[in-house]
Design an enzyme around this catalytic site. Sequence first.
Site, PDB file in Angstrom:
ATOM      1  N   ILE A 133      59.367  23.429 -14.546  1.00 39.68           N
ATOM      2  CA  ILE A 133      59.334  24.353 -15.697  1.00 39.68           C
ATOM      3  C   ILE A 133      60.629  25.138 -15.890  1.00 39.68           C
ATOM      4  O   ILE A 133      60.823  25.756 -16.933  1.00 39.68           O
ATOM      5  CB  ILE A 133      58.117  25.318 -15.671  1.00 39.68           C
ATOM      6  CG1 ILE A 133      58.130  26.224 -14.448  1.00 39.68           C
ATOM      7  CG2 ILE A 133      56.807  24.570 -15.829  1.00 39.68           C
ATOM      8  CD1 ILE A 133      57.155  27.406 -14.560  1.00 39.68           C
ATOM      9  N   THR A 170      54.498  31.577  -6.004  1.00 38.99           N
ATOM     10  CA  THR A 170      53.541  32.636  -5.659  1.00 38.99           C
ATOM     11  C   THR A 170      53.657  33.145  -4.219  1.00 38.99           C
ATOM     12  O   THR A 170      52.798  33.917  -3.777  1.00 38.99           O
ATOM     13  CB  THR A 170      52.091  32.135  -5.889  1.00 38.99           C
ATOM     14  OG1 THR A 170      51.894  30.941  -5.126  1.00 38.99           O
ATOM     15  CG2 THR A 170      51.822  31.859  -7.354  1.00 38.99           C
ATOM     16  N   ASP A 203      48.795  42.011 -10.832  1.00 37.19           N
ATOM     17  CA  ASP A 203      48.732  43.452 -10.558  1.00 37.19           C
ATOM     18  C   ASP A 203      50.002  43.945  -9.858  1.00 37.19           C
ATOM     19  O   ASP A 203      50.291  45.141  -9.871  1.00 37.19           O
ATOM     20  CB  ASP A 203      47.507  43.759  -9.681  1.00 37.19           C
ATOM     21  CG  ASP A 203      47.461  42.923  -8.405  1.00 37.19           C
ATOM     22  OD1 ASP A 203      47.863  41.749  -8.445  1.00 37.19           O
ATOM     23  OD2 ASP A 203      47.024  43.442  -7.370  1.00 37.19           O
ATOM     24  N   TYR A 260      58.708  39.530  -6.134  1.00 39.59           N
ATOM     25  CA  TYR A 260      57.676  38.771  -6.853  1.00 39.59           C
ATOM     26  C   TYR A 260      57.222  39.544  -8.094  1.00 39.59           C
ATOM     27  O   TYR A 260      57.168  38.997  -9.195  1.00 39.59           O
ATOM     28  CB  TYR A 260      56.492  38.516  -5.916  1.00 39.59           C
ATOM     29  CG  TYR A 260      55.276  37.912  -6.588  1.00 39.59           C
ATOM     30  CD1 TYR A 260      55.272  36.592  -7.033  1.00 39.59           C
ATOM     31  CD2 TYR A 260      54.115  38.671  -6.771  1.00 39.59           C
ATOM     32  CE1 TYR A 260      54.146  36.045  -7.647  1.00 39.59           C
ATOM     33  CE2 TYR A 260      52.987  38.126  -7.376  1.00 39.59           C
ATOM     34  CZ  TYR A 260      53.011  36.818  -7.813  1.00 39.59           C
ATOM     35  OH  TYR A 260      51.901  36.276  -8.423  1.00 39.59           O
ATOM     36  N   LYS A 301      57.621  38.451 -12.018  1.00 35.19           N
ATOM     37  CA  LYS A 301      56.471  38.258 -12.917  1.00 35.19           C
ATOM     38  C   LYS A 301      56.566  39.172 -14.143  1.00 35.19           C
ATOM     39  O   LYS A 301      56.174  38.783 -15.244  1.00 35.19           O
ATOM     40  CB  LYS A 301      55.165  38.504 -12.157  1.00 35.19           C
ATOM     41  CG  LYS A 301      54.836  37.481 -11.070  1.00 35.19           C
ATOM     42  CD  LYS A 301      54.567  36.075 -11.600  1.00 35.19           C
ATOM     43  CE  LYS A 301      53.289  35.961 -12.376  1.00 35.19           C
ATOM     44  NZ  LYS A 301      53.010  34.547 -12.775  1.00 35.19           N
ATOM     45  N   TRP A 342      44.460  39.297  -6.587  1.00 35.19           N
ATOM     46  CA  TRP A 342      43.786  38.879  -5.345  1.00 35.19           C
ATOM     47  C   TRP A 342      42.962  37.608  -5.560  1.00 35.19           C
ATOM     48  O   TRP A 342      41.762  37.550  -5.276  1.00 35.19           O
ATOM     49  CB  TRP A 342      42.865  40.004  -4.843  1.00 35.19           C
ATOM     50  CG  TRP A 342      43.556  41.251  -4.401  1.00 35.19           C
ATOM     51  CD1 TRP A 342      44.793  41.697  -4.755  1.00 35.19           C
ATOM     52  CD2 TRP A 342      43.017  42.254  -3.511  1.00 35.19           C
ATOM     53  NE1 TRP A 342      45.052  42.906  -4.157  1.00 35.19           N
ATOM     54  CE2 TRP A 342      43.983  43.269  -3.392  1.00 35.19           C
ATOM     55  CE3 TRP A 342      41.815  42.402  -2.828  1.00 35.19           C
ATOM     56  CZ2 TRP A 342      43.787  44.405  -2.593  1.00 35.19           C
ATOM     57  CZ3 TRP A 342      41.612  43.526  -2.037  1.00 35.19           C
ATOM     58  CH2 TRP A 342      42.598  44.509  -1.920  1.00 35.19           C
TER      59      TRP A 342
HETATM   60  N1  LIG Z   1      47.287  33.943  -5.949  1.00 35.84           N
HETATM   61  C1  LIG Z   1      47.063  35.205  -6.290  1.00 35.84           C
HETATM   62  O1  LIG Z   1      46.516  36.009  -5.527  1.00 35.84           O
HETATM   63  C2  LIG Z   1      47.491  35.686  -7.650  1.00 35.84           C
HETATM   64  C3  LIG Z   1      47.255  37.022  -7.982  1.00 35.84           C
HETATM   65  C4  LIG Z   1      47.631  37.478  -9.255  1.00 35.84           C
HETATM   66  C5  LIG Z   1      48.213  36.603 -10.164  1.00 35.84           C
HETATM   67  N2  LIG Z   1      48.439  35.318  -9.813  1.00 35.84           N
HETATM   68  C6  LIG Z   1      49.070  34.414 -10.795  1.00 35.84           C
HETATM   69  O2  LIG Z   1      48.129  33.411 -11.150  1.00 35.84           O
HETATM   70  C7  LIG Z   1      48.816  32.188 -11.440  1.00 35.84           C
HETATM   71  C8  LIG Z   1      48.227  31.060 -10.620  1.00 35.84           C
HETATM   72  O3  LIG Z   1      48.393  31.371  -9.235  1.00 35.84           O
HETATM   73  P1  LIG Z   1      47.903  30.380  -8.086  1.00 35.84           P
HETATM   74  O4  LIG Z   1      47.537  31.224  -6.918  1.00 35.84           O
HETATM   75  O5  LIG Z   1      46.956  29.370  -8.628  1.00 35.84           O
HETATM   76  O6  LIG Z   1      49.285  29.662  -7.733  1.00 35.84           O
HETATM   77  P2  LIG Z   1      49.546  28.372  -6.809  1.00 35.84           P
HETATM   78  O7  LIG Z   1      48.290  27.923  -6.157  1.00 35.84           O
HETATM   79  O8  LIG Z   1      50.726  28.713  -5.956  1.00 35.84           O
HETATM   80  O9  LIG Z   1      49.951  27.272  -7.879  1.00 35.84           O
HETATM   81  C9  LIG Z   1      51.141  27.344  -8.568  1.00 35.84           C
HETATM   82  C10 LIG Z   1      51.519  25.943  -8.991  1.00 35.84           C
HETATM   83  O10 LIG Z   1      52.773  26.033  -9.682  1.00 35.84           O
HETATM   84  C11 LIG Z   1      53.580  24.943  -9.263  1.00 35.84           C
HETATM   85  N3  LIG Z   1      54.991  25.262  -9.409  1.00 35.84           N
HETATM   86  C12 LIG Z   1      55.737  26.110  -8.648  1.00 35.84           C
HETATM   87  N4  LIG Z   1      57.000  26.133  -9.095  1.00 35.84           N
HETATM   88  C13 LIG Z   1      57.062  25.281 -10.147  1.00 35.84           C
HETATM   89  C14 LIG Z   1      58.102  24.857 -11.002  1.00 35.84           C
HETATM   90  N5  LIG Z   1      59.351  25.340 -10.852  1.00 35.84           N
HETATM   91  N6  LIG Z   1      57.825  23.961 -11.980  1.00 35.84           N
HETATM   92  C15 LIG Z   1      56.566  23.472 -12.115  1.00 35.84           C
HETATM   93  N7  LIG Z   1      55.533  23.832 -11.338  1.00 35.84           N
HETATM   94  C16 LIG Z   1      55.778  24.720 -10.351  1.00 35.84           C
HETATM   95  C17 LIG Z   1      53.230  24.760  -7.807  1.00 35.84           C
HETATM   96  O11 LIG Z   1      53.588  23.464  -7.387  1.00 35.84           O
HETATM   97  P3  LIG Z   1      54.243  23.246  -5.925  1.00 35.84           P
HETATM   98  O12 LIG Z   1      53.272  23.853  -4.955  1.00 35.84           O
HETATM   99  O13 LIG Z   1      54.392  21.793  -5.836  1.00 35.84           O
HETATM  100  O14 LIG Z   1      55.545  23.981  -5.961  1.00 35.84           O
HETATM  101  C18 LIG Z   1      51.723  24.981  -7.810  1.00 35.84           C
HETATM  102  O15 LIG Z   1      51.009  23.798  -8.039  1.00 35.84           O
HETATM  103  C19 LIG Z   1      50.294  32.471 -11.188  1.00 35.84           C
HETATM  104  O16 LIG Z   1      50.918  32.829 -12.385  1.00 35.84           O
HETATM  105  C20 LIG Z   1      50.277  33.687 -10.259  1.00 35.84           C
HETATM  106  O17 LIG Z   1      51.455  34.459 -10.365  1.00 35.84           O
HETATM  107  C21 LIG Z   1      48.081  34.830  -8.582  1.00 35.84           C
END
Ligand SMILES: NC(=O)c1ccc[n+]([C@@H]2O[C@H](COP(=O)([O-])OP(=O)(O)OC[C@H]3O[C@@H](n4cnc5c(N)ncnc54)[C@H](OP(=O)(O)O)[C@@H]3O)[C@@H](O)[C@H]2O)c1
Length: 276
Positions: A44, A69, A109, A131, A135, A156
């Site tokens: 991306i 993340t 958050d 981070y 964001k 979370w």
């Molecule tokens: N996890 C939490 O607690 C949390 C809390 C608040 C908000 N969020 C937000 O919620 C959303 C989803 O989080 P999640 O926990 O599902 O994240 P995740 O499990 O880490 O998944 C993120 C995905 O993005 C892919 N990715 C990373 N860099 C990329 C790039 N440069 N180009 C294309 N794809 C890429 C990763 O692929 P690879 O692994 O192959 O790099 C992974 O499949 C994110 O926006 C995160 O900031 C998460």
Amino acid sequence: MVVAAIKEVNSRNIMIFGANGMLGHALRDVFPHAILLGHRDVEITDEATVRKVILKERPSVVINAAAYTDVDGCEDKEEHANAVNGLAPGYLAAACSESGAILVHYSTDYIFDGSRMDYREDDVPNPLSAYGRSKLLGEQSIQKNTHNYRIIRTSWLFGGHGKNFVDTILALSHQMPRVKVVNDQIGKPTYTVDLARKTPEIISREPGIYHITNDGVCSWYEFAGAFIPNAVPCSTAEFPRKAKRPAFSVLVNSKTTPLRHWSHAVKEYVLSKEVI
Ligand SMILES: NC(=O)c1ccc[n+]([C@@H]2O[C@H](COP(=O)([O-])OP(=O)(O)OC[C@H]3O[C@@H](n4cnc5c(N)ncnc54)[C@H](OP(=O)(O)O)[C@@H]3O)[C@@H](O)[C@H]2O)c1
């Protein structure tokens, strides 16, 4: 309202970036006909490719669940964090604007400093970590490049197909007699399945920022206590981490009906793991 929103949104052409992540997997179930793009399919941060893919398929809704993340990792790789979490959402937004698509994007958050008891959608951000800064930059890049966005801030997250607190604590609980868990960080756990199911309704609402979490507030220790018997409280000072986390990161949802309480959601998640 929710069922109608899902039907209406599913009749449109949906494209999901980050489809292999934790939230991405939950979104696949809600949007079974979506075009799914993982990291291997599209990088991306490659603006030209992002534009090409979106303009070729011309989806009516683009959902971005891709992000870097690793909160502590971002401290050492802030440039990378800014590229993925900060600038790339702007590329998606620009392509969506050009093709007439709605952009749905997830934020966090951690854009807030935790100095208040809770945060509404229009409160002023002040991130404590690389981070969080990346964001916040992502939100700003989107707002600069399209008007037709839904930014969903959540917190979370736990769910299948990803590294998450629930899985980590469950594993530790089997390995050791007592599991120390911090009791001085307060927030709102959120099940990816519930967040994904809420997404069609948010798409059908007006552009803007939405705070979507499971209902209820707790510390990490209280959260752990809901699904393991041997959690013991400790302080953040006992568990120094690279990135500073907000002490209170309670997102107030002032725009839509709340999701179910986190305690019901985590029970369902843990049960689903036992069945497997
Ligand atoms: N996890 C939490 O607690 C949390 C809390 C608040 C908000 N969020 C937000 O919620 C959303 C989803 O989080 P999640 O926990 O599902 O994240 P995740 O499990 O880490 O998944 C993120 C995905 O993005 C892919 N990715 C990373 N860099 C990329 C790039 N440069 N180009 C294309 N794809 C890429 C990763 O692929 P690879 O692994 O192959 O790099 C992974 O499949 C994110 O926006 C995160 O900031 C998460």
